[in-house]
Design a protein around this motif. Structure first.
Motif, PDB file in Angstrom:
ATOM      1  N   GLY A  66       0.803  -1.218   0.000  1.00 29.02           N
ATOM      2  CA  GLY A  66       0.000   0.000   0.000  1.00 29.02           C
ATOM      3  C   GLY A  66       0.834   1.266   0.000  1.00 29.02           C
ATOM      4  N   TRP A  67       1.880   1.298   0.779  1.00 31.48           N
ATOM      5  CA  TRP A  67       2.741   2.475   0.900  1.00 31.48           C
ATOM      6  C   TRP A  67       3.394   2.821  -0.425  1.00 31.48           C
ATOM      7  CZ3 TRP A  67       8.283   3.102   1.324  1.00 31.48           C
ATOM      8  CH2 TRP A  67       8.693   4.288   1.943  1.00 31.48           C
ATOM      9  N   LEU A  68       3.667   1.789  -1.218  1.00 28.94           N
ATOM     10  CA  LEU A  68       4.294   1.986  -2.519  1.00 28.94           C
ATOM     11  C   LEU A  68       3.284   2.324  -3.620  1.00 28.94           C
ATOM     12  CD1 LEU A  68       6.833  -0.962  -2.298  1.00 28.94           C
ATOM     13  CD2 LEU A  68       7.403   1.479  -2.304  1.00 28.94           C
ATOM     14  N   GLY A  69       2.000   2.306  -3.294  1.00 31.27           N
ATOM     15  CA  GLY A  69       0.978   2.676  -4.271  1.00 31.27           C
ATOM     16  C   GLY A  69       0.188   1.511  -4.825  1.00 31.27           C
ATOM     17  N   GLY A  70       0.342   0.332  -4.234  1.00 30.36           N
ATOM     18  CA  GLY A  70      -0.386  -0.846  -4.682  1.00 30.36           C
ATOM     19  C   GLY A  70      -1.573  -1.150  -3.773  1.00 30.36           C
ATOM     20  N   PRO A  71      -1.978  -2.406  -3.727  1.00 28.96           N
ATOM     21  CA  PRO A  71      -3.135  -2.810  -2.910  1.00 28.96           C
ATOM     22  C   PRO A  71      -2.944  -2.475  -1.426  1.00 28.96           C
ATOM     23  CG  PRO A  71      -2.432  -4.596  -4.352  1.00 28.96           C
ATOM     24  CD  PRO A  71      -1.384  -3.532  -4.447  1.00 28.96           C
ATOM     25  N   GLN A  72      -4.016  -2.079  -0.799  1.00 28.42           N
ATOM     26  CA  GLN A  72      -3.990  -1.654   0.604  1.00 28.42           C
ATOM     27  C   GLN A  72      -4.226  -2.832   1.562  1.00 28.42           C
ATOM     28  OE1 GLN A  72      -3.272   1.522   1.738  1.00 28.42           O
ATOM     29  NE2 GLN A  72      -2.699   1.901  -0.390  1.00 28.42           N
ATOM     30  N   TYR A  73      -3.426  -3.869   1.447  1.00 26.97           N
ATOM     31  CA  TYR A  73      -3.613  -5.082   2.256  1.00 26.97           C
ATOM     32  C   TYR A  73      -3.543  -4.795   3.752  1.00 26.97           C
ATOM     33  CZ  TYR A  73      -2.687  -7.567  -2.138  1.00 26.97           C
ATOM     34  OH  TYR A  73      -2.711  -8.022  -3.426  1.00 26.97           O
ATOM     35  N   TYR A  74      -2.600  -3.969   4.167  1.00 26.53           N
ATOM     36  CA  TYR A  74      -2.449  -3.690   5.597  1.00 26.53           C
ATOM     37  C   TYR A  74      -3.682  -2.973   6.139  1.00 26.53           C
ATOM     38  CZ  TYR A  74      -0.389  -2.527  10.057  1.00 26.53           C
ATOM     39  OH  TYR A  74      -0.146  -2.435  11.409  1.00 26.53           O
ATOM     40  N   VAL A  75      -4.111  -1.939   5.443  1.00 24.12           N
ATOM     41  CA  VAL A  75      -5.274  -1.163   5.882  1.00 24.12           C
ATOM     42  C   VAL A  75      -6.516  -2.041   5.928  1.00 24.12           C
ATOM     43  CG1 VAL A  75      -6.777   0.783   5.268  1.00 24.12           C
ATOM     44  CG2 VAL A  75      -4.290   1.009   5.072  1.00 24.12           C
ATOM     45  N   GLU A  76      -6.679  -2.923   4.954  1.00 22.95           N
ATOM     46  CA  GLU A  76      -7.826  -3.829   4.940  1.00 22.95           C
ATOM     47  C   GLU A  76      -7.848  -4.730   6.173  1.00 22.95           C
ATOM     48  OE1 GLU A  76      -7.374  -5.911   1.238  1.00 22.95           O
ATOM     49  OE2 GLU A  76      -7.842  -4.128   0.044  1.00 22.95           O
ATOM     50  N   ARG A  77      -6.684  -5.121   6.647  1.00 24.75           N
ATOM     51  CA  ARG A  77      -6.598  -6.036   7.795  1.00 24.75           C
ATOM     52  C   ARG A  77      -6.622  -5.319   9.137  1.00 24.75           C
ATOM     53  NH1 ARG A  77      -4.162  -8.460   3.597  1.00 24.75           N
ATOM     54  NH2 ARG A  77      -4.146 -10.723   3.476  1.00 24.75           N
ATOM     55  N   PHE A  78      -5.922  -4.179   9.230  1.00 26.83           N
ATOM     56  CA  PHE A  78      -5.679  -3.561  10.529  1.00 26.83           C
ATOM     57  C   PHE A  78      -6.137  -2.114  10.641  1.00 26.83           C
ATOM     58  CE2 PHE A  78      -2.195  -6.613   9.698  1.00 26.83           C
ATOM     59  CZ  PHE A  78      -2.482  -7.545  10.685  1.00 26.83           C
ATOM     60  N   GLY A  79      -6.625  -1.525   9.567  1.00 26.12           N
ATOM     61  CA  GLY A  79      -6.956  -0.108   9.598  1.00 26.12           C
ATOM     62  C   GLY A  79      -5.718   0.741   9.336  1.00 26.12           C
ATOM     63  N   HIS A  80      -5.810   1.998   9.686  1.00 25.30           N
ATOM     64  CA  HIS A  80      -4.707   2.930   9.455  1.00 25.30           C
ATOM     65  C   HIS A  80      -3.423   2.380  10.085  1.00 25.30           C
ATOM     66  CE1 HIS A  80      -2.190   6.496   9.705  1.00 25.30           C
ATOM     67  NE2 HIS A  80      -2.965   7.016   8.763  1.00 25.30           N
ATOM     68  N   PRO A  81      -2.298   2.481   9.392  1.00 21.37           N
ATOM     69  CA  PRO A  81      -1.050   1.904   9.910  1.00 21.37           C
ATOM     70  C   PRO A  81      -0.582   2.481  11.249  1.00 21.37           C
ATOM     71  CG  PRO A  81      -0.809   2.397   7.582  1.00 21.37           C
ATOM     72  CD  PRO A  81      -2.138   2.965   8.015  1.00 21.37           C
ATOM     73  N   ARG A  82      -0.816   3.760  11.509  1.00 18.43           N
ATOM     74  CA  ARG A  82      -0.366   4.370  12.771  1.00 18.43           C
ATOM     75  C   ARG A  82       1.063   3.912  13.097  1.00 18.43           C
ATOM     76  NH1 ARG A  82      -4.114   1.754  16.235  1.00 18.43           N
ATOM     77  NH2 ARG A  82      -2.690   2.399  17.853  1.00 18.43           N
TER      78      ARG A  82
END
Length: 137
Positions: A66-82
């Motif tokens: 996600g950070w690199l501009g691809g799929p937001q897998y982390y956000v989908e699982r855990f919400g905002h990265p914080r």
């Protein structure tokens, strides 16, 4: 703070795509953690991680996609990265920051990534890693 390397690109030219997509992000993350596990130069960094690195590998992979501009897998699982809040329990100073950056730099070099992309990522990684510092030295 926003040091996302995809910010200065068009949707058709994200760092994620320039890197080579999901398989390339996984290869980068795997090389990073392999080096962290094997190289004595990253011992202090390795000591901050769990005995088994599988969960860490997945979380960094999901985040970087996600950070690199691809799929937001982390956000989908855990919400905002914080990111800063999630790293506060771990003592991160200049030494730990620099070990993380050196390990990632070695991983990028080992994978022979495009030099211009490496420079772009190096700057973005530095800004983010420096933001994670929560102790002196």
């Amino acid at each position: 703070m926003n040091s996302n390397p995809a910010d200065a690109t068009t949707q058709a030219d994200t760092a994620y795509e320039r890197l080579g997509g999901e398989a390339a992000v996984r290869a980068l993350v795997d090389r990073f953690y392999d080096l962290m596990d094997l190289e004595p130069a990253y011992a202090e960094l390795r000591a901050l991680h769990p005995t088994t690195l599988a969960g860490s590998r997945d979380k960094l992979f999901w985040f970087l996609c996600g950070w690199l501009g691809g799929p937001q897998y982390y956000v989908e699982r855990f919400g905002h990265p914080r990111l800063r809040a999630r790293h506060l329990p771990y003592p991160i100073g200049i030494k730990e920051r620099d070990q993380w950056l050196a390990c990632m730099d070695q991983a990028m070099q080992d994978l022979q990534l495009d030099a211009a992309l490496v420079e772009r990522l190096r700057a973005a990684f530095f800004n983010t890693a420096d933001w994670m510092r929560n102790k002196g030295g």
